[in-house]
Scaffold this motif. Structure first.
Motif, PDB file in Angstrom:
ATOM      1  N   GLN A  73       0.981  -1.261  -0.106  1.00 63.32           N
ATOM      2  CA  GLN A  73      -0.080   0.072   0.117  1.00 63.32           C
ATOM      3  C   GLN A  73       0.865   1.383   0.071  1.00 63.32           C
ATOM      4  O   GLN A  73       0.701   2.215  -0.594  1.00 63.32           O
ATOM      5  CB  GLN A  73      -0.954  -0.190   1.308  1.00 63.32           C
ATOM      6  CG  GLN A  73      -1.668   1.266   1.366  1.00 63.32           C
ATOM      7  CD  GLN A  73      -2.619   1.435   0.375  1.00 63.32           C
ATOM      8  OE1 GLN A  73      -3.329   0.437  -0.176  1.00 63.32           O
ATOM      9  NE2 GLN A  73      -3.008   2.710  -0.030  1.00 63.32           N
ATOM     10  N   THR A 101      -2.121  -0.174   6.496  1.00 65.72           N
ATOM     11  CA  THR A 101      -1.944   1.018   5.058  1.00 65.72           C
ATOM     12  C   THR A 101      -1.024   1.894   5.056  1.00 65.72           C
ATOM     13  O   THR A 101      -0.519   1.818   3.960  1.00 65.72           O
ATOM     14  CB  THR A 101      -3.607   1.370   4.964  1.00 65.72           C
ATOM     15  OG1 THR A 101      -3.807   2.071   6.280  1.00 65.72           O
ATOM     16  CG2 THR A 101      -4.508   0.699   4.736  1.00 65.72           C
ATOM     17  N   GLN A 124      -0.204  -4.615   2.693  1.00 64.80           N
ATOM     18  CA  GLN A 124      -1.555  -4.692   3.280  1.00 64.80           C
ATOM     19  C   GLN A 124      -2.157  -6.052   3.153  1.00 64.80           C
ATOM     20  O   GLN A 124      -2.739  -6.685   4.381  1.00 64.80           O
ATOM     21  CB  GLN A 124      -2.821  -3.751   2.539  1.00 64.80           C
ATOM     22  CG  GLN A 124      -3.996  -3.558   3.188  1.00 64.80           C
ATOM     23  CD  GLN A 124      -4.842  -2.758   2.597  1.00 64.80           C
ATOM     24  OE1 GLN A 124      -4.574  -2.138   1.738  1.00 64.80           O
ATOM     25  NE2 GLN A 124      -6.061  -2.271   3.381  1.00 64.80           N
TER      26      GLN A 124
END
Length: 362
Positions: free
Chosen positions: A83, A124, A97
């Motif tokens: 991410q 994230t 992620q």
């Protein structure tokens, strides 16, 4: 007495010149990575579920890209759906992620330093807080029950958790306060939470608009937010447009909010230039800018049209040169590319990278 003082000053000056010259020689041998100045990393997200995420590096001295950097230097694949990446204290923190982990590498030789996975579900973004503490936003196992994990950077372990909202995404640090955008994840949210990093407690929850996602801090320490709005596929009248908002960090109130004229066109993927004066964001599938004095959509200026990309995915600002680094992802099967532009939108060059380039780190 005056002669001795002059002689001593001469000796001090000579010693300083020697030290500076020696430092320049030792730091210019190619072994020291200077973020932004020497180059930057490109995060290639890959296709969800295919475990084909990768890391690339752009070298400014040679104008070349090295692909599959992580796998080549660690002997193992990076994982599934990277991410983001953040460089902090000579280390690169890569948030993967769908593999539920945080990979930590050295920016000096790209070797693996640690893998943090215990306690992470759907991470994230990473944000460095101090020499021994970092935050990682995590969507949680259901993509809704989100939190920020507190990481001890000396042991690379999770020590605590802060419940935040749904789909907590980007975070920015202003003085000792962290602002975290709750993007909704697999659900819905409309808030930015403010966390005191000394107590690791939320001191305020600010309603900004539907599904806020990306953040940037300007030269006045105001926090800018873009939100995706809400798309209701059953009852279209319930849909709300994407927006750009400004939070005054002194009183933590929304000072400005600009809605897009229609749903589905942005703004999103917010960045800011090196001086903190110009907002740069994805808009209408291209890239636009606006001054921090912006008051309406009429102040948005398109600098790179959508037709310059097969499909603009992510991008970032190389603040050492104020270059826009745009990720072009034709699909999630074939390699994408990065395209470099001046801040006014003038094209510089492009390079092949991995699948789904979604951002840079330096």
């Amino acid at each position: 007495m005056k002669t001795n003082t002059l002689f001593n000053n001469f000796l001090k000056a000579s010693l300083l010149v020697f030290v500076l010259a020696f430092s320049a020689c030792t730091e210019d041998d190619g072994s020291k990575f200077t973020p932004g100045q020497d180059g930057f990393f490109i995060v290639n997200e890959g296709a969800w579920g295919n475990a084909n995420t990768s890391l690339s590096y752009f070298d400014k001295a040679t104008l070349t890209v090295t692909n599959n950097l992580f796998e080549t230097n660690t002997g193992r694949p990076l994982g599934d759906q990277a991410q983001s990446m953040t460089v902090f204290n000579d280390l690169g923190y890569i948030v993967v992620q769908n593999s539920s982990k945080l990979e930590v590498i050295s920016t000096l030789d790209y070797s693996s330093v640690a893998t943090i996975s215990e306690g992470l579900s759907s991470p994230t973004y990473f944000l460095g807080i101090s020499a021994n503490k970092g935050y990682v936003s995590d969507w949680g196992p259901d993509g809704v029950t989100s939190s920020i994990k507190i990481i001890d950077l000396t042991t690379n372990t999770i020590t605590d958790s802060i419940s935040t909202g749904a789909g907590t995404n980007q975070m920015v640090l202003v003085d000792n306060m962290v602002y975290a955008a709750n993007s909704g994840g697999w659900g819905y949210d409309n808030t930015v939470v403010v966390i005191d990093t000394e107590t690791d407690e939320i001191i305020k929850t600010i309603e900004v608009g539907d599904n806020p996602s990306t953040l940037a801090v300007d030269k006045n320490e105001n926090v800018w937010v873009t939100g995706n709005g809400l798309t209701d596929y059953v009852n279209a009248e319930n849909s709300t447009p994407a927006f750009l908002a400004k939070i005054d960090s002194e009183n933590n109130t929304v000072e400005l909010k600009i809605n897009a004229p229609e749903t589905g066109i942005g703004p999103s993927r917010l960045n800011i230039d090196s001086e903190g004066k110009t907002l740069v964001f994805k808009y209408k599938s291209g890239i636009s800018t606006a001054p921090i004095e912006v008051t309406s959509v009429s102040d948005f200026t398109e600098i790179i049209a959508a037709d310059q990309f097969t499909s603009l995915y992510g991008f970032g600002i190389d603040k050492s040169e104020n270059h826009i680094i745009a990720g072009d992802a034709p699909d999630f099967t074939n390699p994408g590319s990065i395209k470099r532009y001046e801040l006014n939108g003038t094209f510089i060059d492009q390079y092949t990278v991995g699948i789904g380039p979604n951002g840079i780190a330096y």
